[in-house]
Design a protein around this motif. Structure first.
Motif, PDB file in Angstrom:
ATOM      1  N   THR A 121      -2.376   6.839   0.911  1.00 23.27           N
ATOM      2  CA  THR A 121      -2.853   6.174  -0.392  1.00 23.27           C
ATOM      3  C   THR A 121      -3.286   4.776  -0.281  1.00 23.27           C
ATOM      4  N   VAL A 122      -3.032   3.857   0.501  1.00 24.56           N
ATOM      5  CA  VAL A 122      -3.484   2.769   0.891  1.00 24.56           C
ATOM      6  C   VAL A 122      -4.766   3.045   1.338  1.00 24.56           C
ATOM      7  N   LEU A 123      -5.261   3.923   2.300  1.00 18.81           N
ATOM      8  CA  LEU A 123      -6.362   4.089   2.772  1.00 18.81           C
ATOM      9  C   LEU A 123      -7.445   4.772   1.708  1.00 18.81           C
ATOM     10  N   ALA A 124      -7.055   5.312   0.684  1.00 16.76           N
ATOM     11  CA  ALA A 124      -7.592   5.873  -0.560  1.00 16.76           C
ATOM     12  C   ALA A 124      -8.229   4.748  -1.355  1.00 16.76           C
ATOM     13  N   GLY A 125      -7.488   3.950  -1.602  1.00 16.58           N
ATOM     14  CA  GLY A 125      -7.928   2.548  -2.297  1.00 16.58           C
ATOM     15  C   GLY A 125      -8.714   2.102  -1.663  1.00 16.58           C
ATOM     16  N   MET A 126      -8.443   1.694  -0.236  1.00 13.18           N
ATOM     17  CA  MET A 126      -9.388   0.909   0.556  1.00 13.18           C
ATOM     18  C   MET A 126     -10.823   1.477   0.611  1.00 13.18           C
ATOM     19  N   MET A 127     -10.994   2.828   0.888  1.00 12.80           N
ATOM     20  CA  MET A 127     -12.249   3.369   0.747  1.00 12.80           C
ATOM     21  C   MET A 127     -12.793   3.588  -0.338  1.00 12.80           C
ATOM     22  N   GLU A 128     -12.083   4.032  -1.350  1.00 14.46           N
ATOM     23  CA  GLU A 128     -13.032   3.927  -2.679  1.00 14.46           C
ATOM     24  C   GLU A 128     -13.291   2.557  -3.231  1.00 14.46           C
ATOM     25  N   ALA A 129     -12.373   1.527  -3.229  1.00 12.22           N
ATOM     26  CA  ALA A 129     -12.659   0.124  -3.527  1.00 12.22           C
ATOM     27  C   ALA A 129     -13.807  -0.392  -2.882  1.00 12.22           C
ATOM     28  N   LYS A 130     -14.285   0.014  -1.447  1.00  7.37           N
ATOM     29  CA  LYS A 130     -15.144  -0.702  -0.870  1.00  7.37           C
ATOM     30  C   LYS A 130     -16.584  -0.330  -1.447  1.00  7.37           C
ATOM     31  N   GLU A 131     -16.757   0.761  -2.361  1.00  2.00           N
ATOM     32  CA  GLU A 131     -18.124   0.869  -2.716  1.00  2.00           C
ATOM     33  C   GLU A 131     -18.510   0.049  -3.762  1.00  2.00           C
ATOM     34  N   SER A 132     -17.372  -0.953  -4.545  1.00  2.00           N
ATOM     35  CA  SER A 132     -17.810  -1.790  -5.327  1.00  2.00           C
ATOM     36  C   SER A 132     -17.446  -3.026  -5.130  1.00  2.00           C
ATOM     37  N   ALA A 133     -16.558  -3.309  -4.050  1.00  2.10           N
ATOM     38  CA  ALA A 133     -16.160  -4.740  -3.837  1.00  2.10           C
ATOM     39  C   ALA A 133     -16.640  -5.361  -2.407  1.00  2.10           C
ATOM     40  N   ASP A 134     -16.647  -6.500  -2.594  1.00  2.61           N
ATOM     41  CA  ASP A 134     -17.154  -7.431  -1.218  1.00  2.61           C
ATOM     42  C   ASP A 134     -15.832  -7.595  -0.543  1.00  2.61           C
ATOM     43  N   ILE A 135     -14.764  -7.785  -1.057  1.00  2.46           N
ATOM     44  CA  ILE A 135     -13.733  -7.852  -0.321  1.00  2.46           C
ATOM     45  C   ILE A 135     -12.326  -7.092  -0.979  1.00  2.46           C
ATOM     46  N   ILE A 136     -11.283  -6.682  -0.265  1.00  2.00           N
ATOM     47  CA  ILE A 136     -10.225  -5.861  -1.146  1.00  2.00           C
ATOM     48  C   ILE A 136      -8.941  -6.786  -0.260  1.00  2.00           C
ATOM     49  N   ILE A 137      -7.650  -6.436  -1.225  1.00  4.05           N
ATOM     50  CA  ILE A 137      -6.491  -6.976  -0.912  1.00  4.05           C
ATOM     51  C   ILE A 137      -5.659  -5.767  -1.295  1.00  4.05           C
ATOM     52  N   THR A 138      -4.935  -5.406  -0.327  1.00  2.00           N
ATOM     53  CA  THR A 138      -3.905  -4.227  -0.213  1.00  2.00           C
ATOM     54  C   THR A 138      -2.685  -5.010  -0.573  1.00  2.00           C
ATOM     55  N   ILE A 139      -1.689  -4.565  -1.568  1.00  2.00           N
ATOM     56  CA  ILE A 139      -0.385  -5.165  -1.856  1.00  2.00           C
ATOM     57  C   ILE A 139       0.429  -4.149  -2.226  1.00  2.00           C
ATOM     58  N   ASP A 140       1.785  -4.144  -1.857  1.00  2.00           N
ATOM     59  CA  ASP A 140       2.483  -2.965  -2.657  1.00  2.00           C
ATOM     60  C   ASP A 140       2.908  -3.397  -3.940  1.00  2.00           C
ATOM     61  N   CYS A 141       3.461  -2.532  -4.789  1.00  2.00           N
ATOM     62  CA  CYS A 141       3.523  -2.915  -6.369  1.00  2.00           C
ATOM     63  C   CYS A 141       4.926  -3.259  -6.890  1.00  2.00           C
ATOM     64  N   ASP A 142       5.906  -3.696  -5.574  1.00  2.00           N
ATOM     65  CA  ASP A 142       7.171  -3.855  -6.145  1.00  2.00           C
ATOM     66  C   ASP A 142       7.285  -5.312  -6.249  1.00  2.00           C
ATOM     67  N   GLY A 143       6.663  -6.485  -5.987  1.00  2.00           N
ATOM     68  CA  GLY A 143       6.843  -7.531  -6.135  1.00  2.00           C
ATOM     69  C   GLY A 143       7.482  -8.194  -5.247  1.00  2.00           C
ATOM     70  N   GLN A 144       7.641  -7.870  -3.825  1.00  2.00           N
ATOM     71  CA  GLN A 144       8.382  -8.536  -2.866  1.00  2.00           C
ATOM     72  C   GLN A 144       7.275  -9.304  -2.008  1.00  2.00           C
ATOM     73  N   ASP A 145       5.942  -8.888  -2.213  1.00  3.90           N
ATOM     74  CA  ASP A 145       4.942  -9.761  -1.426  1.00  3.90           C
ATOM     75  C   ASP A 145       4.577 -10.922  -2.303  1.00  3.90           C
ATOM     76  N   ASP A 146       4.354 -11.922  -1.942  1.00  2.19           N
ATOM     77  CA  ASP A 146       4.203 -13.164  -2.736  1.00  2.19           C
ATOM     78  C   ASP A 146       2.473 -13.278  -3.015  1.00  2.19           C
ATOM     79  N   ILE A 147       2.335 -12.911  -4.284  1.00  2.00           N
ATOM     80  CA  ILE A 147       0.814 -12.799  -4.672  1.00  2.00           C
ATOM     81  C   ILE A 147       0.171 -13.909  -4.819  1.00  2.00           C
ATOM     82  N   ASN A 148       0.835 -15.227  -4.861  1.00  2.00           N
ATOM     83  CA  ASN A 148       0.261 -16.461  -4.624  1.00  2.00           C
ATOM     84  C   ASN A 148      -0.343 -16.621  -3.531  1.00  2.00           C
TER      85      ASN A 148
END
Length: 318
Positions: A84-111
């Motif tokens: 799932t992470v790979l799918a997002g990375m590969m799909e996003a790279k067509e439009s993005a210059d940079i991507i950040i992958t992060i889980d949606c549970d709020g455990q990783d500090d988004i700041n």
């Protein structure tokens, strides 16, 4: 200093209807803050990737996608976190210059995204989010997780200690990542193989905001074993070394048995025989199992099956 870049925040989701209403405003707020600071362009987006959820996760993503800064894609079925992470990375790279992958549970500090983007602007093509400490983990989880990283390093796998899947990658790094065609994915080990300049941003990890973890012990052990067998052949070499050592011990035991026989000091019994047979048999079964894992992975790789299949896109319905 690099020019203002388009950022896509890629967020894998599986049965997250309990947590998304809490974390979506947080991600959106962080994206707006990055845009207001001039660190990323106004074309930046949040991309939710639905991993075949069975609850209302996709319906929520569709609702959130009414905001022009949010898009969503949905896999045709559940394929696991790494795909799932790979799918997002590969799909996003067509439009993005940079991507950040992060889980949606709020455990990783988004700041930390602010620091990640600045590290990219200073020349890093990959920025790893690394946990400072594991105070929120139980002793068992902390011991096994840190032990896993140490084992991986001993087996010769390039891996960033205490890094999960919170990272920034540039389009250059993503294009290089697309050249890796493995079906058996362990992104924590694959991304360092891409190379290029990298930086590390440390952060404190929090408790999950809502819902339950989708990574129980069984899945964590499976991910660890996949990581080892996908990126290192040292276990097979260890089997070879163990086989040689066992053969030497067995040879010495044969010599001892012959000497005992000729000096008339033998006693018939079954205990020693059973012990030796069980010992050798156990080693053989474990060895066959490990070799079988590698053969199984070869089997899956030769099929060249797609690593992900996108079923729906919110943009298709706009």
């Amino acid at each position: 200093m690099k020019e203002k870049s388009t950022l896509y925040i890629v967020i894998p989701c599986y049965n997250e209807e309990a947590v998304l209403p809490e974390t979506n405003p947080m991600f959106l707020g962080e994206l707006h803050e990055l845009m207001e600071k001039g660190l990323v362009s106004e074309d930046s987006r949040i991309m939710y990737v639905n991993d075949g959820s069975k609850d209302r996760t996709w319906e929520l993503i569709e609702e959130y996608s009414k905001n022009p800064h949010i898009v969503g894609i949905s896999q045709s079925r559940n394929r696991g976190h790494q795909s799932t992470v790979l799918a997002g990375m590969m799909e996003a790279k067509e439009s993005a210059d940079i991507i950040i992958t992060i889980d949606c549970d709020g455990q990783d500090d988004i700041n930390c995204m602010n620091d990640m983007v600045q590290a990219y602007q200073n020349g890093a093509e990959v920025v790893y989010g690394v946990r400072k400490k594991r105070t929120t983990d139980t002793f068992f989880k902390r011991f096994t997780a840190e032990g896993f990283y140490h084992v991986m390093e001993k087996l010769g796998v390039e891996i960033i200690f205490n890094h999960a899947d919170y990272r920034l990658m540039s389009k250059k790094a993503l294009d290089a990542m697309a050249e890796f065609t493995e079906v058996n994915l362990f992104l924590r080990g694959l991304v360092p193989l891409v190379g290029f300049n990298y930086a590390i941003v440390e952060y404190d990890r929090f408790e999950r905001i809502a819902g339950e973890s989708h990574y129980p012990l069984k899945k964590m052990l499976g991910l660890a074993f996949d990581g080892i067998t996908s990126l290192s052949i040292k276990p097979i070499r260890l089997i070879t070394s163990l086989g040689i050592l066992t053969s030497l011990v067995s040879f010495l035991f044969i010599i001892w048995s012959l000497v005992s026989h000729f000096i008339g000091n033998t006693v018939s019994g079954w205990s020693s025989t059973v012990t030796i047979v069980a010992f050798i048999g156990g080693i053989q079964l474990v060895s066959i199992g490990i070799i079988g894992e590698y053969i199984g992975k070869i089997y899956l790789e030769t099929k060249h099956r797609p690593r992900y299949i996108i079923d729906k896109r919110t943009s298709d319905e706009d």
